[in-house]
Motif scaffolding. Sequence first.
Motif, mmCIF file in Angstrom:
data_model
loop_
_atom_site.group_PDB
_atom_site.id
_atom_site.type_symbol
_atom_site.label_atom_id
_atom_site.label_comp_id
_atom_site.label_asym_id
_atom_site.label_seq_id
_atom_site.Cartn_x
_atom_site.Cartn_y
_atom_site.Cartn_z
ATOM 1 N N ASP A 99 -3.425 8.536 0.714
ATOM 2 C CA ASP A 99 -4.747 8.756 0.310
ATOM 3 C C ASP A 99 -5.479 9.468 0.538
ATOM 4 N N VAL A 100 -4.988 10.414 -0.507
ATOM 5 C CA VAL A 100 -5.495 12.199 -0.193
ATOM 6 C C VAL A 100 -7.116 11.677 -1.402
ATOM 7 N N SER A 101 -7.623 13.399 -1.646
ATOM 8 C CA SER A 101 -8.495 13.272 -1.761
ATOM 9 C C SER A 101 -8.550 12.623 -3.402
ATOM 10 N N HIS A 102 -10.011 12.145 -4.422
ATOM 11 C CA HIS A 102 -9.409 11.153 -5.787
ATOM 12 C C HIS A 102 -8.805 12.803 -6.721
ATOM 13 N N SER A 103 -9.706 14.212 -6.265
ATOM 14 C CA SER A 103 -9.991 14.946 -7.355
ATOM 15 C C SER A 103 -8.588 15.486 -7.631
ATOM 16 N N LEU A 104 -7.637 15.455 -6.135
ATOM 17 C CA LEU A 104 -6.614 15.722 -6.036
ATOM 18 C C LEU A 104 -5.477 15.387 -6.162
ATOM 19 N N ASN A 116 5.765 14.115 -17.493
ATOM 20 C CA ASN A 116 6.803 12.835 -17.565
ATOM 21 C C ASN A 116 7.792 13.082 -16.115
ATOM 22 N N ILE A 117 6.875 12.670 -15.472
ATOM 23 C CA ILE A 117 7.676 12.735 -14.310
ATOM 24 C C ILE A 117 7.310 11.630 -13.855
ATOM 25 N N PRO A 118 7.717 10.507 -12.762
ATOM 26 C CA PRO A 118 7.045 9.699 -11.674
ATOM 27 C C PRO A 118 6.293 10.048 -10.870
ATOM 28 N N ILE A 119 5.184 8.908 -10.808
ATOM 29 C CA ILE A 119 3.948 9.115 -10.086
ATOM 30 C C ILE A 119 3.642 8.357 -8.932
ATOM 31 N N ILE A 120 3.670 7.754 -7.533
ATOM 32 C CA ILE A 120 4.074 6.796 -6.829
ATOM 33 C C ILE A 120 2.643 7.064 -6.098
ATOM 34 N N HIS A 121 2.128 6.168 -6.298
ATOM 35 C CA HIS A 121 0.710 5.961 -4.825
ATOM 36 C C HIS A 121 1.331 4.221 -3.487
ATOM 37 N N ASP A 122 1.129 5.028 -2.121
ATOM 38 C CA ASP A 122 1.749 3.856 -1.290
ATOM 39 C C ASP A 122 0.171 4.059 -0.968
ATOM 40 N N SER A 123 -0.272 2.217 -1.664
ATOM 41 C CA SER A 123 -1.115 1.853 -0.649
ATOM 42 C C SER A 123 -1.411 0.860 0.499
ATOM 43 N N THR A 124 -2.320 1.043 1.335
ATOM 44 C CA THR A 124 -1.673 0.977 2.805
ATOM 45 C C THR A 124 -2.853 0.116 3.247
ATOM 46 N N GLU A 125 -4.391 0.333 2.160
ATOM 47 C CA GLU A 125 -5.315 -0.792 2.583
ATOM 48 C C GLU A 125 -6.612 -0.411 2.455
ATOM 49 N N TRP A 126 -7.594 -1.447 2.922
ATOM 50 C CA TRP A 126 -8.225 -2.046 1.428
ATOM 51 C C TRP A 126 -9.696 -2.456 2.735
ATOM 52 N N TYR A 127 -11.017 -1.229 3.140
ATOM 53 C CA TYR A 127 -11.589 -1.476 3.810
ATOM 54 C C TYR A 127 -12.420 -3.278 3.602
ATOM 55 N N SER A 128 -12.886 -3.777 4.327
ATOM 56 C CA SER A 128 -14.248 -4.470 4.699
ATOM 57 C C SER A 128 -15.387 -4.104 4.894
ATOM 58 N N PRO A 129 -16.455 -4.660 4.170
ATOM 59 C CA PRO A 129 -17.881 -3.819 5.148
ATOM 60 C C PRO A 129 -18.166 -4.252 7.108
ATOM 61 N N CYS A 130 -17.327 -5.143 7.229
ATOM 62 C CA CYS A 130 -18.137 -5.252 8.730
ATOM 63 C C CYS A 130 -17.566 -4.215 9.357
ATOM 64 N N GLU A 131 -16.559 -3.564 9.053
ATOM 65 C CA GLU A 131 -16.024 -2.252 9.842
ATOM 66 C C GLU A 131 -16.494 -1.598 10.058
ATOM 67 N N HIS A 146 -13.576 2.832 -4.435
ATOM 68 C CA HIS A 146 -13.419 3.618 -5.659
ATOM 69 C C HIS A 146 -12.182 4.027 -5.836
ATOM 70 N N LEU A 147 -11.196 4.127 -4.730
ATOM 71 C CA LEU A 147 -10.009 4.190 -5.422
ATOM 72 C C LEU A 147 -8.985 3.830 -6.184
ATOM 73 N N ASN A 148 -8.964 2.423 -5.226
ATOM 74 C CA ASN A 148 -8.408 1.395 -5.470
ATOM 75 C C ASN A 148 -8.805 0.724 -6.661
ATOM 76 N N LEU A 149 -9.970 0.492 -7.234
ATOM 77 C CA LEU A 149 -10.732 0.238 -8.459
ATOM 78 C C LEU A 149 -10.979 1.432 -9.341
ATOM 79 N N ASN A 150 -10.694 2.110 -9.061
ATOM 80 C CA ASN A 150 -10.367 3.567 -10.000
ATOM 81 C C ASN A 150 -9.930 4.726 -10.426
ATOM 82 N N VAL A 151 -9.498 5.450 -9.137
ATOM 83 C CA VAL A 151 -8.685 6.574 -8.944
ATOM 84 C C VAL A 151 -6.893 6.031 -9.653
ATOM 85 N N ILE A 152 -6.675 5.237 -9.400
ATOM 86 C CA ILE A 152 -5.416 4.409 -8.988
ATOM 87 C C ILE A 152 -5.204 3.743 -10.056
ATOM 88 N N ARG A 153 -4.207 4.054 -11.259
ATOM 89 C CA ARG A 153 -4.721 4.255 -12.394
ATOM 90 C C ARG A 153 -3.435 4.750 -13.987
#
Length: 378
Positions: A99-104, A116-131, A146-153
Amino acid sequence: MYTLMIVPSDFPNGDAGAVRDMAFANIFKELGYEVFLIGAGKNEKEGNYNGVYFYSVYMEAHNQFDNLRRFIFSKTKYMSLIKKLFKRFGIPSVIYINDVSHSLIRNLRNLAINYNIPIIHDSTEWYSPCEFVWGKFDKQYILKNHLNLNVIRQPIRVIGISSYLTEYFKEKGLKTARIPVIMDVSNTISSINTDNKIKLIYAGSPGNKDYLKEIIIGITLLPKERQRKLEMHILGVNEEQIKKIFELQKIPKCIKAYGRVSREKVEEVMLGMDFSVLLRPSEERYAKAGFPTKAVEAMNHGVAMICNISSDLGMYLKDEDNSIIVKDCTAEEFSRTITKVLSLSRNKIDTIKKNARKTAVENFDYRLWKDTVKNLLN
């Protein structure tokens, strides 16, 4: 041939994220890669930790101006180190990001596409508003969405810590693999309690995630003679904070609150415990998307869970076999559950603890997940 890991953790061992990063670094090493990791370790700018070459972009922040400065220059510091590694060692064979910056992430995604090399994202959380105090308007909540909906593609491949995250990214058409909390289980010491009392532990900063208040009130509902058979160790908040946060006049004498402590202190206390306690609202998105690191850390040391079922815990926990399951997240139900625990013999408790350790050995050791990572790369 090397893997480049770009992470925000306090590597090598300053937080839970660093433990997970080390587990994946070990997997990459055992798959034949050298590993270079750029993180945010607070103590050392660079070094070699168990064969992992690491560098830190950490900057001190004492006020809002420092936080802004860190936010602005963080990407620049990461990219500067990345360019140095590229110049010295060539293009990596794998890029691993957390979970580094979106621009990075966008820069690294472009590098992966160009070379042409593999890139892997380790996804460990997705917040709720109640937090958050500001709910869905909180900056952290907005950024994670924004990260989960748009940046990781595409062409990013995803390791999901839970079935919830794995299925979400799979439905987006990304190549995915589910890998829960993992660590070096085979090289840890198991808990031993030689006391007559049943010892419980809660370690962490509850915030709005965990129902620590219900746990504490559940203990206060016990008759005094039952309270005297218990010790509840709370690491992360002190007694005054507990009273203020949860609006309590007093807490039972059987509760020992330590305040903030080091990970080493948590492990030291853990090694004398019987059970780790955790209550989370199972229907909240953050609970479904994450996986409780606390649970695996406890079982890793032969400390069984007293908890409700959230995330994927139901895949691993069985009531009165390797854990004690709380039916719902109320003080009354937790009190009833502790009453049941107090009726168990020491032999039964020790058996549950041994089975918890066995569960960790059979499911959460990083070595078990090497083929999963290998298949994701292929």
